[in-house]
Motif scaffolding. Structure first.
Motif, PDB file in Angstrom:
ATOM      1  N   LEU A 207       0.839  -1.209   0.000  1.00  0.00           N
ATOM      2  CA  LEU A 207       0.000   0.000   0.000  1.00  0.00           C
ATOM      3  C   LEU A 207       0.866   1.248   0.000  1.00  0.00           C
ATOM      4  O   LEU A 207       0.586   2.228  -0.716  1.00  0.00           O
ATOM      5  N   TRP A 208       1.922   1.229   0.782  1.00  0.00           N
ATOM      6  CA  TRP A 208       2.837   2.378   0.872  1.00  0.00           C
ATOM      7  C   TRP A 208       3.547   2.613  -0.457  1.00  0.00           C
ATOM      8  O   TRP A 208       3.686   3.752  -0.913  1.00  0.00           O
TER       9      TRP A 208
ATOM     10  N   ARG B 134       0.971   4.188  -2.829  1.00  0.00           N
ATOM     11  CA  ARG B 134       0.646   5.572  -2.435  1.00  0.00           C
ATOM     12  C   ARG B 134       1.819   6.515  -2.672  1.00  0.00           C
ATOM     13  O   ARG B 134       1.615   7.703  -2.978  1.00  0.00           O
ATOM     14  N   SER B 135       3.036   6.031  -2.558  1.00  0.00           N
ATOM     15  CA  SER B 135       4.213   6.894  -2.746  1.00  0.00           C
ATOM     16  C   SER B 135       4.682   6.943  -4.191  1.00  0.00           C
ATOM     17  O   SER B 135       5.693   7.580  -4.494  1.00  0.00           O
TER      18      SER B 135
ATOM     19  N   ASP C 257       2.369   1.116  -9.764  1.00  0.00           N
ATOM     20  CA  ASP C 257       0.923   0.901  -9.737  1.00  0.00           C
ATOM     21  C   ASP C 257       0.595  -0.566 -10.021  1.00  0.00           C
ATOM     22  O   ASP C 257      -0.541  -0.906 -10.372  1.00  0.00           O
TER      23      ASP C 257
ATOM     24  N   GLU D 177      -7.897  -0.917   4.541  1.00  0.00           N
ATOM     25  CA  GLU D 177      -7.435   0.211   3.728  1.00  0.00           C
ATOM     26  C   GLU D 177      -7.523  -0.126   2.248  1.00  0.00           C
ATOM     27  O   GLU D 177      -7.955   0.708   1.432  1.00  0.00           O
TER      28      GLU D 177
ATOM     29  N   ASP E 136     -10.370   1.751  -0.887  1.00  0.00           N
ATOM     30  CA  ASP E 136      -9.805   2.637  -1.906  1.00  0.00           C
ATOM     31  C   ASP E 136      -9.765   1.912  -3.252  1.00  0.00           C
ATOM     32  O   ASP E 136      -8.926   1.034  -3.458  1.00  0.00           O
TER      33      ASP E 136
ATOM     34  N   LEU F  69      -6.256   1.723  -4.894  1.00  0.00           N
ATOM     35  CA  LEU F  69      -5.373   0.726  -4.300  1.00  0.00           C
ATOM     36  C   LEU F  69      -5.790  -0.680  -4.716  1.00  0.00           C
ATOM     37  O   LEU F  69      -4.951  -1.530  -5.041  1.00  0.00           O
TER      38      LEU F  69
END
Length: 402
Positions: A81-82, A85-86, A90, A106, A110, A113
């Motif tokens: 996930l990190w 997000r960073s 993808d 999480e 989303d 994600l």
């Protein structure tokens, strides 16, 4: 790539003269050469970088910018996930099943994600856990990959060659699990993965053990032949229930062999970017050592001995000498059998010990790749005889995922 150890030591010493040990460096020239060599061995199939073997976002991104590299294999869901997000990738495949409820919540909350992260399963119990965290009606469909066990079980299963991973070993079992996933709402089966650790993660030329090396090579040939047929059958069985986007296999030690399997569409690699000592025992290809850590000589307890502060950065796996870091520069140093590599001090013997003075650096190589980064907050990136950047490790960014 052949390395002149004396020149490498001189270059690293000059590049890091302003730093106080212990610290870690990555030689970018060697890192890039390894990335190119791995891509060249993949037969045109994309390489998915194993984040566990790198653990530095800057270097993950550097690998992914190179031709032939696409996507990340993460080792935990929170890490995946990190990384999404960073902006690292993808397309992140989580290599192991997860029971991280917060991460699942999480992911389910989303859609972006959920579209970028693929979860690994080998049992419907893992699907049950996901549904308990977030019922199918309250989430987008989650991407699923099946883990096909790649171990070799000759003699009717009385012998097990490989690691203990998935309970899904046969094509029949893979097909049954695929049918179960396809029949449940809230999941989308997109991939199949199998990691042939007995080939990719086991050196076939252990130093000083010729007979063992011969036995390993015989076992690897037999395992490879068996897996070619079984993996193909498993892919066929799974495709009866889902349109697979990818079939993943292999690791640094088997890139060429795994790529030659027609059933495989992509190969994972990561350790070969750093070139740790475990890969010195491979005949087919050895990466150029690219990652090092330096410790300072702090005393000379006796003639023929030099002691550095720290050094005990032990790799995971069986408690064996192969998991110890190796003093590499200057050439001609060795650990003491009675002490090994210690947490606070490591005495070193060998013909090079008498040439070391208090304050000199000894350069070590870690036995495994990314685990080096669990000991430092940053790595210094070296080109030539200069540090060109200093970048944080996962630890330096405040993350200890395992």
């Amino acid at each position: 790539m052949a390395i002149d150890r004396d020149k490498t030591r001189d270059r690293l010493d000059r590049a890091t003269a302003h730093l106080d040990p212990p610290y870690a460096v990555v030689d970018l020239t060697a890192f890039d050469a390894n990335a190119e060599a791995l891509a060249g061995r993949s037969g045109g199939k994309p390489l998915r970088v194993a984040s566990k073997s790198v653990r530095v976002r800057e270097l993950l991104t550097r690998a992914l910018k190179r031709p032939g590299w696409h996507g990340v294999m993460a080792f935990t869901l929170p890490e995946a996930l990190w990384l999404v997000r960073s902006g690292v990738s993808d397309d992140v495949l989580v290599a192991y099943p997860t029971a991280h409820r917060g991460g699942l919540a999480e992911l389910a909350a989303d859609p972006a994600l959920a579209d970028a992260v693929t979860l690994m399963i080998d049992d419907t119990a893992q699907l049950d856990l996901i549904d308990r965290v977030c019922p199918p009606a309250r989430r987008p469909a989650l991407r699923i990959c099946l883990d096909l066990d790649a171990s070799w079980r000759p003699l009717g299963g009385r012998v097990h060659v490989g690691v203990r991973r998935s309970p899904v070993h046969s094509a029949t079992a893979a097909g049954a699990l695929a049918a179960a996933v396809a029949g449940r709402p809230g999941f989308r089966l997109v991939g199949l993965m199998s990691y042939e650790a007995q080939i990719a993660g086991l050196g076939d030329a252990p130093p000083g053990q010729a007979m063992l090396g011969s036995a390993i090579r015989v076992a690897q040939r037999g395992s490879y032949r068996e897996l070619l047929a079984r993996r193909s059958a498993a892919v066929g069985a799974v495709r009866e229930h889902a349109d697979l986007e990818f079939v993943n296999g292999g690791g640094t030690g088997s890139v060429a062999a795994t790529s030659a399997d027609p059933a495989v569409t992509e190969v994972t690699a990561g350790s070969g970017l750093y070139g740790p000592t475990l890969f010195d025992a491979y005949r087919a290809w050895q990466p150029t050592p690219a990652a090092f850590f330096a410790c300072a000589v702090v005393r000379r307890p006796a003639p023929g001995l030099a002691t550095v502060l720290g050094g005990g950065w032990i790799a995971s796996g069986p408690a064996a000498d192969s998991r110890l870091p190796r003093p590499w520069l200057p050439e001609g140093l060795k650990l003491l059998g009675a002490e090994g590599a210690g947490e606070v001090q490591t005495p070193l013997a060998g013909e090079a010990a008498d040439g070391l003075r208090v304050g000199d650096r000894v350069w070590f190589r870690h036995a495994k790749a990314g685990e080096l980064c669990e000991h430092v907050n940053e790595v210094h990136l070296v080109e030539g005889d200069a540090v060109v950047a200093t970048v944080p490790t996962y630890r330096g960014e405040g993350h200890a995922f395992l």
